[in-house]
Each structure stands twice: as C-alpha cells, then as structure tokens.
Design a protein around this motif. Structure first.
Motif, PDB file in Angstrom:
ATOM      1  N   GLY A  45      29.804  71.169  82.528  1.00 17.18           N
ATOM      2  CA  GLY A  45      28.789  70.174  82.237  1.00 17.18           C
ATOM      3  C   GLY A  45      28.801  69.089  83.282  1.00 17.18           C
ATOM      4  N   GLU A  46      27.830  68.197  83.193  1.00 15.47           N
ATOM      5  CA  GLU A  46      27.739  67.105  84.157  1.00 15.47           C
ATOM      6  C   GLU A  46      28.927  66.156  83.992  1.00 15.47           C
ATOM      7  N   TRP A 199      29.089  74.886  77.261  1.00 14.15           N
ATOM      8  CA  TRP A 199      28.401  73.904  78.099  1.00 14.15           C
ATOM      9  C   TRP A 199      28.344  72.589  77.317  1.00 14.15           C
ATOM     10  N   ASP A 201      26.746  69.271  76.902  1.00 14.02           N
ATOM     11  CA  ASP A 201      25.498  68.633  77.334  1.00 14.02           C
ATOM     12  C   ASP A 201      25.537  67.138  77.032  1.00 14.02           C
ATOM     13  N   TYR A 202      24.537  66.434  77.566  1.00 13.52           N
ATOM     14  CA  TYR A 202      24.377  65.035  77.195  1.00 13.52           C
ATOM     15  C   TYR A 202      24.094  64.956  75.696  1.00 13.52           C
TER      16      TYR A 202
END
Length: 307
Positions: A45-46, A199, A201-202
C-alpha cells in the motif's frame, strides 16, 4: 508469558483496538488467517496508511519481542542475517599460535561456531524467546534488490537460515512475519506465493475520523470532521504526486491543535500545508485558490449534512 493467538476474527479486531488501531474487516480477516496458519503476511500500500504499525501493534498486544529489519538499497546478508566477528576470530587464532601446538582443524571449527557469530535481525527472529516467537517486521522490502528477495525465500517458506560453516538453523517456533512494501517496484511472485496478501488502502471518511479521535483525542470535534473531509477531497479530486496518508492526517491535526485552531480557513491551510504534503509541487498546486475551493466544498457539504 505471551498473550495467546486470537481464536476469531472479532478477537483480532479487539486486539488491534486495544492499541487504538482501527482495522476494517478484511484486514482483521487476513491477519487472523496469517496467525492461525503460521504464514507470513505481505502488506502492500501507499506510504503512511498504517502497514508498519500493524507489526508494532501485534508485538505490543501479544507481548512478543519486535524484531525489525528496515530495508534499503544495497542491504546484504551481513547486515540482515549474520556476519562473523572477525576481530574475535583473529584474537583466538593469535592466542592459539602463542600457546603453540594448535590443532588447525579443530581451531577452524572453533572459530566458526555460534560463539563467534554476530546475529542480525533475520537470524535473531529465529531464536527461541521466553515471551514466545517474536514478531518479525521486514519493512519496505521494495527498497531492496532482487537477490536479497531471493535470499528471503528460504526464511519465509521454512523459517530457517543456512550458514555454510555451521549448517541450517531452524526456528523452534516460527516467528509472526509481517512484510511491507510501498510498491515503488514489483515484488517477485515467488516471494508473494509464500505469504498471504493484503492491500492496505486509504481509510474511508468514517474510519479515518475514528482513527483521528483515538490518536488526537484533544482535537475539536468539528475541526476533526473538517480535516477528514478536506483530506478525503484531496485524495479524490486533487491530482497530487503523493497523496497524504493517515500518518499525515494525524500530524496535521496535532499541528493545528498546537496552534489552537478551532476551524479550517484558507490562511491556516496555506500556512500548514508542509505538515500535510511533502512535495513542493503538490504544495504549490494546492496553495491559494485550490485550497479555498476545496474548503468551500467541505464546508458546504458539512452544512448540508443532517445534524
């Protein structure tokens, strides 16, 4: 004694909640499966969405040691796994020579024993602990290169490390392994197949607000709502090089609270964007009219929302 592994998905959610980590159902599910199946968990993820924090929370709530391997370009076996204490080995050789009549074959075995081994994070994570198997965090794997990835395959599949001079060292109890990646490059399928995948995520607005109220409980309620709404619009409407993560949301809220801000206004946003955004091009794009327009949308939406 370490805390027992949770026996249900709900218990995993409760465990994370004890450390103020707000997880959605899908994350709690894959974490539960990882713990029950004894499989490494690969989190992608970011940056700033809470991947690393999961390992820290697990170590705290399960009362396990946390062993962290922070990855970087050029990371090698000597820094990540083990190396020999060459200074001690040389002293041992000199002492043997000084006493005379040293058996070279026996000396070779002696100096390449575990007494002369300097253990780095991966080898340390395989050692038994009175508190139970540690939580091994392999953080930002995407920063390393493919040869090091290949080295990890034995560790992640069999929880063992082969040292040519000694043999194979295998964990009596497999560590809880969390691998993270910010996806700056693709990780090879061979490594992913050895892990469960999720994943990260935001968070949506509701979950982000819940996180904010836990992490910055002193923040004004309306200010927190404005911050979350503003950041949610940044992520969906603004074309930024690097979107702000939940870590930046928390930092920005703490900064605004320190400034005794009770409500967002264009001036405050412009003055504090360096807390929220980390690239000058992004700051320049949002400062001024763009920030004012986004804030106007936020305040319009909040005014129209049912009380």
């Amino acid at each position: 004694m370490a805390t027992a592994i949770p026996s249900s998905i709900d218990q995993v959610s409760e465990l994370l909640g004890q450390a103020d980590y707000v997880a959605d159902r899908s994350l709690a599910t894959v974490l539960f499966l990882s713990l029950k199946m004894g499989r490494p968990l690969f989190l992608e993820g970011e940056a700033g969405v809470g991947k690393t924090e999961i390992a820290k929370v697990l170590a705290t709530t399960l009362d396990r040691p946390l062993v962290r391997l922070q990855c970087y370009e050029g990371l090698d076996v000597g820094s990540a796994v083990y190396e020999w204490n060459y200074a001690r080995q040389m002293i041992e050789i000199r002492l043997a020579e000084a006493t005379g009549g040293a058996d070279r074959q026996q000396l070779g075995k002696d100096i390449f024993s575990q007494d002369f081994l300097v253990k780095r994070p991966l080898l340390t994570a395989l050692e038994p602990s009175p508190r139970g198997a540690p939580v091994l965090l392999i953080d930002e794997l995407d920063r390393t290169d493919e040869p090091f990835e290949a080295y990890l395959l034995e560790v992640l599949s069999d929880f063992q490390i082969t040292i040519p001079e000694i043999g194979t060292i295998k964990a009596e109890e497999p560590p809880i392994v969390i691998v993270t990646s910010n996806r700056t490059r693709e990780i090879h399928d061979a490594l992913k197949r050895r892990c469960l995948y999720h994943w990260v995520d935001y968070p949506d607005a509701e979950r982000e607000l819940a996180i904010l109220r836990l992490k910055v409980p002193g923040a004004d309620k309306r200010l927190s709502q404005e911050i979350v709404s503003f950041i949610q619009k940044l992520r969906t409407d603004a074309e930024l090089f690097k979107l702000p993560g939940i870590a930046e949301t928390i930092d920005w809220t703490q900064a605004l609270t320190q400034l005794d801000v009770m409500s967002l206004d264009p001036g405050v946003i412009n003055d504090t964007l360096g807390v929220l955004l980390k690239y000058q091009d992004d700051i320049a794009k949002i400062q001024g009219s763009e920030a004012a327009a986004l804030l106007d949308e936020v305040q319009t939406d909040m005014a129209a929302a049912p009380k």
